[in-house]
Enzyme design. Structure first.
Site: not given
Ligand code: 3H9
Length: 685
Positions: A63, A102, A105, A125
């Site tokens: 999400a 998400g 999901e 999450e």
């Molecule tokens: C969820 O899904 C809830 C659901 O169950 C329910 C829904 C109803 N959103 O980490 P990076 C941005 S909760 C917004 O440096 P990498 C991040 O801030 C979510 N922004 O890249 C950064 O921005 P900036 C569950 C996001 O290659 C840029 O993207 N998912 C999100 O080192 C690059 O990120 C997670 O918790 C996001 N979801 O790693 C996964 N994700 O460039 C969270 C990233 O402005 N994400 N950004 O600083 C990660 O773990 C890592 O970003 C990922 C890539 C492994 C994907």
């Protein structure tokens, strides 16, 4: 249909392509066209099968976290998945990169999931202080079983494609041409013919007879939660998947999600998510990066060995230098042993161990560092020794090589000035054990080039560290604040507290251990030697060291550790010693409440953080939070000291600091002007 969601056709297979860089988060502007596309394709007779794929570097990574805490814009994720599940033709998620939260999901809403070999899948999450909120806790157990789902959801750790295949989470894994292979997979499924059962209707892996074991496992995990609500909520939600009908379990999951998303713990953890990423940013123009192909490490002791392992673990060849071949052999043998422990624990394969060891080249000759692009010294913490090392490095290192010191306290400007290339010198303050601890304070000296800094920040992330740029001062951000936190420890003991009462107040607060347990673990002799060198004393700690009580390594410190145990057992002798010293100093003991223990240790910590911000040693308050959570165990659910100050009330903190300053006159309680301003304006600016 939209720049974020488009549909292409390959014969009877429709491919829904999501394109929302950088990580294809399910923002509102993705959800709306995605929903429309699925409804259209559901009803279109010429479409025999549907593939959901993503552009760019990853499948949907979750999400959009920036939307949390704001009113939900419809359609939210669950109705989209509900539409997916109504579709009678086969639906296939084509997963590359990461399918997280998400994103997974959404994939669970499909009949099938196929993945690229390098893909990772998970529900992280919990790391944001949340249970999944789009049906993950209810659908994942239906595919992989409740026990496996519990482990994945409570830890938040993704699994790789091979494991996902074995567990039943994905149906096929492909080495290349993912979309084309997914299309042909979808076509085959359509040809076989339905009906295709949505995940929600698969109940064969949910076994209520396994509930007692499940509960046992969940209870163990709950114990480790240390006051965090999300792991408990995750376990509850997975349990509901076993005990409740699908729709009820889904509704219960959503309720838990909405409760926690509005709470302080999730706010704190979301703050940390963005803070970590902010901390890795260097302001200014587009910076070039220097090439780093080989790393040199000077010193093969505990610190140097750990640093060398950290780089080798990240795939970098390392030249490890020691002064004698005996010391070098010892260091390399320790590294070998450390890797062997990982193999024995099952966290590293024999093959990976061999590969990593193959990256090391030992030497006693500084000349061998000439081909290194980054050289980190981890020698004795004394300015003269450091200068000697940097003088040698100046003579042998190639032009443009980055020269780093692992000093914890010393003046990096002075070290840099002792070379002919101060623009290439910076600090890399690793935390022990350096191959494990995530925090890396990157010390920017007055003349450090921005591109050298940008290079090490990027490198740090690549080897799995959490980098924070800090300025030069005694102890940088972390250790300087640690000193402020510890300043009152002795006074509190003399006034009537015991080590275990203070440590208990800390663990109740959410720390993994209290300051005395930490001292015993690190070794009390280190502080003792430092105090002696600086002409300082600490009544109780000095007395313990004089008795040879250095902590865990001697079996006795502030606590007793019998027969090599790591469990701290309160020692009546220490308590008697404290009372005797108090009597010598004319201090009558009194009962000190947990609130006072916290405010006299943690309010000075926040205050020192404000001073550090004022002096621009840290660029942002959130950088300080990242340091304390990743390097010192500040509870994640409280977001780090500066975030916590907001929860606690900065005006209250200032008032209590003033109270203690008036009572004791001690410097540590003198509230910084920035802290006072923060109390009025609500901003650290
Ligand atoms: C969820 O899904 C809830 C659901 O169950 C329910 C829904 C109803 N959103 O980490 P990076 C941005 S909760 C917004 O440096 P990498 C991040 O801030 C979510 N922004 O890249 C950064 O921005 P900036 C569950 C996001 O290659 C840029 O993207 N998912 C999100 O080192 C690059 O990120 C997670 O918790 C996001 N979801 O790693 C996964 N994700 O460039 C969270 C990233 O402005 N994400 N950004 O600083 C990660 O773990 C890592 O970003 C990922 C890539 C492994 C994907």
């Amino acid at each position: 249909m939209s720049s974020f969601v488009s549909v292409t056709r390959d014969g009877g297979v429709a491919v829904v392509n999501i394109d929302n860089p950088p990580v294809n988060a399910l923002s509102f502007h993705v959800r709306e066209p995605l929903m429309q596309a699925l409804i259209l394709l559901r009803d279109e007779p010429s479409v025999a099968a549907i593939v959901i794929a993503c552009a760019g570097r990853t499948f949907v990574a979750g999400a959009d976290i920036t939307e949390f805490g704001k009113p939900v814009q419809q359609p939210e994720l669950r109705p989209i998945i509900a539409v997916l599940e109504e579709i009678a033709k086969p639906t296939v998620a084509a997963i590359h990169g990461t399918a997280l939260g998400g994103g997974l999901e959404l994939a669970l809403g499909c009949h099938f999931r196929v993945a690229e070999a390098g893909a990772r899948l998970g529900l992280p999450e919990v790391k944001l202080g949340l249970p999944p909120g789009g049906g993950g806790t209810v659908r994942l157990p239906r595919l992989v079983g409740a026990d496996k789902a519990l482990g994945m959801i409570v830890s938040g750790t993704p699994i790789n494609a091979a494991e996902a295949l074995g567990a039943g989470l994905v149906d096929a894994v492909f080495d290349s041409d993912l979309t084309a292979r997914a299309i042909s997979f979808a076509r085959d499924m359509a040809a076989k013919g339905g009906p295709f059962m949505p995940v929600r209707d698969r109940n064969d892996r949910l076994d209520p007879a396994g509930l007692p074991e499940f509960d046992e496992q969940a209870a163990k995990l709950a114990k480790k939660a240390r006051g965090l609500e999300a792991p408990i909520a995750c376990a509850q939600a997975v349990r509901n998947a076993i005990t409740l009908p699908f729709d009820e379990a889904l509704a219960a999951e959503r309720k838990l999600f909405l409760k926690l998303v509005a709470g302080d713990q999730s706010r704190a953890q979301r703050h940390l998510f963005f803070a970590e990423r902010e901390a890795a940013k260097i302001s200014g123009k587009d910076l070039s990066r220097r090439k780093v192909a080989r790393v040199g490490v000077i010193g093969a002791g505990t610190m140097g060995g750990g640093i060398a392992m950290a780089f080798a673990n990240g795939g970098y060849p390392v030249t490890l230098l020691e002064t004698s071949s005996e010391a070098l052999e010892r260091g390399l043998a320790t590294i070998d042993r450390n890797y062997a422990v990982s193999v024995a624990r099952g966290s590293l394969s024999e093959d990976a161990k061999r590969q990593r060891l193959g990256l090391f080249k030992g030497t006693t000759d500084y000349g061998d560092l000439a081909d290194c692009d980054l050289i980190v010294e981890a020698v004795f913490e004394e300015m003269a020794v450091k200068k000697d090392v940097f003088g040698r490095l100046d003579a042998v290192a190639k032009s443009g090589a980055i020269l780093a010191t692992n000093t914890s306290y010393l003046d990096v400007n002075e070290i840099a000035a002792s070379t002919s290339r101060p623009q290439d010198v910076l600090g890399l303050h690793f935390f022990s054990p350096a191959n494990v601890m995530k925090l890396l304070e990157i010390v920017r000296a007055e003349r450090t080039d921005a591109d050298a800094l940008a290079t090490v920040v990027e490198l740090a992330r690549r080897i799995g560290k959490v980098p924070v740029i800090v300025g030069v001062c005694h102890g940088f951000v972390g250790n300087r604040m640690l000193a402020a936190r510890g300043a009152e420890s002795e006074a509190l003991l003399l006034e009537g507290a015991t080590p275990s009462r203070i440590d208990r107040a800390f663990t109740d607060f959410g720390w993994p251990m209290g300051p005395f347990q930490m001292g015993d673990l690190a070794g009390l002799d280190i502080g003792w030697r430092n105090r002696k060198a600086r002409g300082q004393t600490a009544v109780i700690a000095d007395a313990l060291c004089e008795q040879g009580r250095f902590g865990q390594k001697t079996g006795r410190g502030f606590y007793l550790y019998e027969n090599g145990s790591r469990v701290s057992v309160p020692d009546p002798d220490v308590e008697a010693l404290i009372r005797a010293k108090a009597a010598e100093n004319g201090i009558a003991p009194r009962t000190i409440g947990a609130d006072e223990l916290i405010e006299r240790t943690l309010y000075p910590l926040v205050n020192e953080g404000a001073k550090i911000l004022e002096e621009k040693i840290a660029a942002r308050a959130s950088d300080i939070d990242v340091v304390w959570v990743n390097g010192y165990g500040f509870p994640v659910g409280k977001g780090g000291p500066m975030f916590w100050a907001g929860l606690e009330g900065v005006d209250k903190i200032v008032a209590r600091l003033d109270h203690w300053h008036e009572r004791t006159g001690r410097q540590v309680f003198r509230a910084s002007p920035l802290l006072r301003r923060m109390a009025e304006t609500g901003s650290w600016e």
